[in-house]
Scaffold this active site. Structure first.
Site, PDB file in Angstrom:
ATOM      1  N   LYS A 116       0.827  -1.127   0.003  1.00  0.00           N
ATOM      2  CA  LYS A 116       0.009   0.107   0.193  1.00  0.00           C
ATOM      3  C   LYS A 116       0.953   1.322   0.032  1.00  0.00           C
ATOM      4  O   LYS A 116       2.157   1.203   0.527  1.00  0.00           O
ATOM      5  CB  LYS A 116      -0.997   0.017   1.352  1.00  0.00           C
ATOM      6  CG  LYS A 116      -2.105   1.114   0.988  1.00  0.00           C
ATOM      7  CD  LYS A 116      -3.031   0.818   2.498  1.00  0.00           C
ATOM      8  CE  LYS A 116      -4.008   1.923   2.559  1.00  0.00           C
ATOM      9  NZ  LYS A 116      -4.929   1.900   3.633  1.00  0.00           N
ATOM     10  N   SER A 168      -9.746   1.879   2.863  1.00  0.00           N
ATOM     11  CA  SER A 168      -8.975   2.573   1.732  1.00  0.00           C
ATOM     12  C   SER A 168      -7.925   1.782   1.013  1.00  0.00           C
ATOM     13  O   SER A 168      -7.094   2.257   0.199  1.00  0.00           O
ATOM     14  CB  SER A 168      -8.225   3.703   2.635  1.00  0.00           C
ATOM     15  OG  SER A 168      -7.422   2.904   3.710  1.00  0.00           O
ATOM     16  N   SER A 227     -10.216  -0.660   6.929  1.00  0.00           N
ATOM     17  CA  SER A 227      -9.674  -0.479   5.679  1.00  0.00           C
ATOM     18  C   SER A 227      -8.840  -1.705   4.750  1.00  0.00           C
ATOM     19  O   SER A 227      -8.477  -1.850   3.690  1.00  0.00           O
ATOM     20  CB  SER A 227      -8.433   0.667   5.291  1.00  0.00           C
ATOM     21  OG  SER A 227      -9.153   1.970   5.339  1.00  0.00           O
TER      22      SER A 227
HETATM   23  N1  GLN Z   1     -13.417   4.213   6.165  1.00  0.00           N
HETATM   24  C1  GLN Z   1     -12.907   4.579   7.557  1.00  0.00           C
HETATM   25  C2  GLN Z   1     -12.271   6.135   7.220  1.00  0.00           C
HETATM   26  O1  GLN Z   1     -12.355   6.772   6.299  1.00  0.00           O
HETATM   27  C3  GLN Z   1     -11.569   3.863   7.734  1.00  0.00           C
HETATM   28  C4  GLN Z   1     -10.391   3.838   6.966  1.00  0.00           C
HETATM   29  C5  GLN Z   1      -9.221   3.156   7.379  1.00  0.00           C
HETATM   30  O2  GLN Z   1      -9.316   2.091   7.780  1.00  0.00           O
HETATM   31  N2  GLN Z   1      -8.104   3.519   6.796  1.00  0.00           N
HETATM   32  O3  GLN Z   1     -11.721   6.610   8.039  1.00  0.00           O
END
Ligand code: GLN
Length: 449
Positions: free
Chosen positions: A50, A125, A149
């Site tokens: 990532k 994400s 995410s």
């Molecule tokens: N969707 C969640 C957020 O936007 C989690 C994102 C994540 O786990 N990085 O904060």
């Protein structure tokens, strides 16, 4: 695609031809936009990374314009561990900017597509990592999970995604979103591969002050799908999910019973409190973490002119809309007039969530819940940011409580998209988590064949 377990047996020559094959396949599927860049370090098994994990010499940008031009001067601890285990960081995968989002639409490199249906988001994400594994463009990948995410894109793309206990995997070299919630974890084709990759990246790291100073050993060599566990189900909590998810939930409960596990009913607090506590905590921490991107340090240097070591981006140019929104929210909840009303209250709710889980784990080994209220959305379906935040109802309490959890593909919805459910375990109970996950995966395979 060859599994990670199989790849462990490949010779140097076979690994190098695997990489050539992968490069060609990635180029042929470039419209997915799973990878930002295909790069390679070393001669080991290729692992997709990532874009928020530091790899020496790579441009690492967290999907943000503000970091364009920044070159990582060091390896994250997880990267050092991969290299020591004969694995090669192989390309950086697309993500929501600074890991804020649930769709991988907010990256400065454009969106990633769900390989199973190009009209749908891959989740986020870590959508690039999930799409790469699901499309056969990676043997395995690393993602990061602050509020779902890893698990949610895994569910949307039909792969396995695992978030370790907070502190289990070093955060050294992970681009911070919300430091008390972030964890790096494996995204793989199956449960056993997730256990193998988890074993490699986990462990105490003095470079991360929140790293857990304990050694519970490896899990992949002790995997046991025959263990009989006590698993909690949460019928009341599942009611907000779509019919497809609820049907899959019922099927999985039957599969777990057939595998000899004991099922008990429990309840969890209304997830609307999780959402509030999470979005206050996460944005408060993000505001603080992102303060370092002031438009003066990191990236965007005009090269070859030391005097005019100018930086091209102001913060409002460098950050996208979602990141700006969260910076403002975070500053608001931390401002002196509102600190007690929001931030302090959110921390109290966080303690209640932890206590509730602790109590359930006094009695059971695992909890089964959905990963998301729906299968992968069509692009644009969550254009209202609040709606997107609400879609995180099933994943974020796990981060608030610091627990390990794994998302497993269990069914196909009526629209043809995969359904993932998650198993959650007590802190540091990764062995039980992987055993339960393997048992479920094995049982479901038996039902299909
Ligand atoms: N969707 C969640 C957020 O936007 C989690 C994102 C994540 O786990 N990085 O904060």
């Amino acid at each position: 695609m060859i599994t990670l377990k199989e790849a462990l047996k490949l010779s140097k020559e076979e690994l190098s031809s695997l990489k050539e094959e992968l490069k060609a396949k990635i180029a042929a599927n470039s419209e997915l936009n799973a990878y930002i860049d295909v790069l390679n370090v070393g001669e080991g098994i290729p692992i997709a990374i990532k874009d928020n994990i530091q790899v020496t010499g790579w441009s690492v940008t967290s999907g943000s314009n503000i970091l364009k031009g920044y070159i990582a001067p060091y390896n994250a601890t997880v990267i050092e561990k991969l290299l020591a285990a004969n694995m090669s960081p192989f390309g950086r995968t697309n993500m929501d900017e600074f890991a804020m989002g649930s769709t991988t639409e907010s990256s400065c490199y454009g969106k990633t597509f769900n390989p199973l249906n190009h009209n749908c988001v891959p989740g986020g994400s870590s959508g690039g990592s999930a799409a790469a594994v699901a499309a056969g463009l990676a043997v395995a990948a690393l993602g990061s999970d602050t509020g779902g995410s890893i698990r949610q894109p895994a569910a949307f793309c039909g792969i396995v995604g695992m978030k370790p206990t907070y502190g289990r995997v070093s955060r050294y070299g992970l681009g911070a979103y919300a430091s008390s919630l972030d964890q790096i974890g494996p995204m793989t084709q199956n449960v056993e591969d997730a256990a193998i990759l988890y074993d490699i990246i986990q462990g105490y790291d003095p470079k991360d002050s929140t790293s857990a100073d304990r050694n519970d050993g490896t899990v992949s060599d002790k995997l046991d799908s025959n263990v009989k566990l006590k698993i909690a189900i949460v019928p009341e909590y599942v009611k907000d999910a779509s019919e497809d998810i609820r049907n899959a939930y019922a099927k999985v409960v039957e599969a777990l019973k057939n595998a000899g596990h004991t099922i008990v009913e429990k309840s969890l607090m209304d997830p609307k409190y999780d959402i509030s506590a999470y979005y206050i905590t996460a944005t408060a921490e993000a505001t603080t973490n992102l303060a370092r991107y002031d438009g003066i340090r990191y990236g965007n240097r005009v090269e070859g002119d030391n005097l005019k070591d100018t930086f091209l981006q102001t913060r409002s140019q460098g950050f996208g809309a979602e990141v700006q929104r969260r910076i403002m929210l975070g500053n608001f909840v931390l401002s002196s007039g509102y600190y007690d009303a929001y931030y302090v209250k959110a921390q109290k709710v966080r303690s209640l969530i932890q206590e509730e889980y602790n109590k359930i784990f006094e009695e059971v080994d695992l909890i089964l819940t959905p990963v998301a209220p729906r299968t992968a959305y069509e692009f644009g379906a969550l254009s209202d940011p609040l709606e997107m935040y609400l879609s995180d109802i099933y994943t974020i309490s796990v981060n608030l409580a610091g627990l390990p959890a794994i998302s497993i593909p269990v069914d196909t919805a009526t629209n043809g998209m995969p359904v993932g459910l998650q198993l959650i375990a007590a802190p540091y109970a990764e062995q039980i988590l992987f055993n339960g996950a393997l048992s479920l995966e094995t049982q479901l395979k038996g039902q299909l064949s």
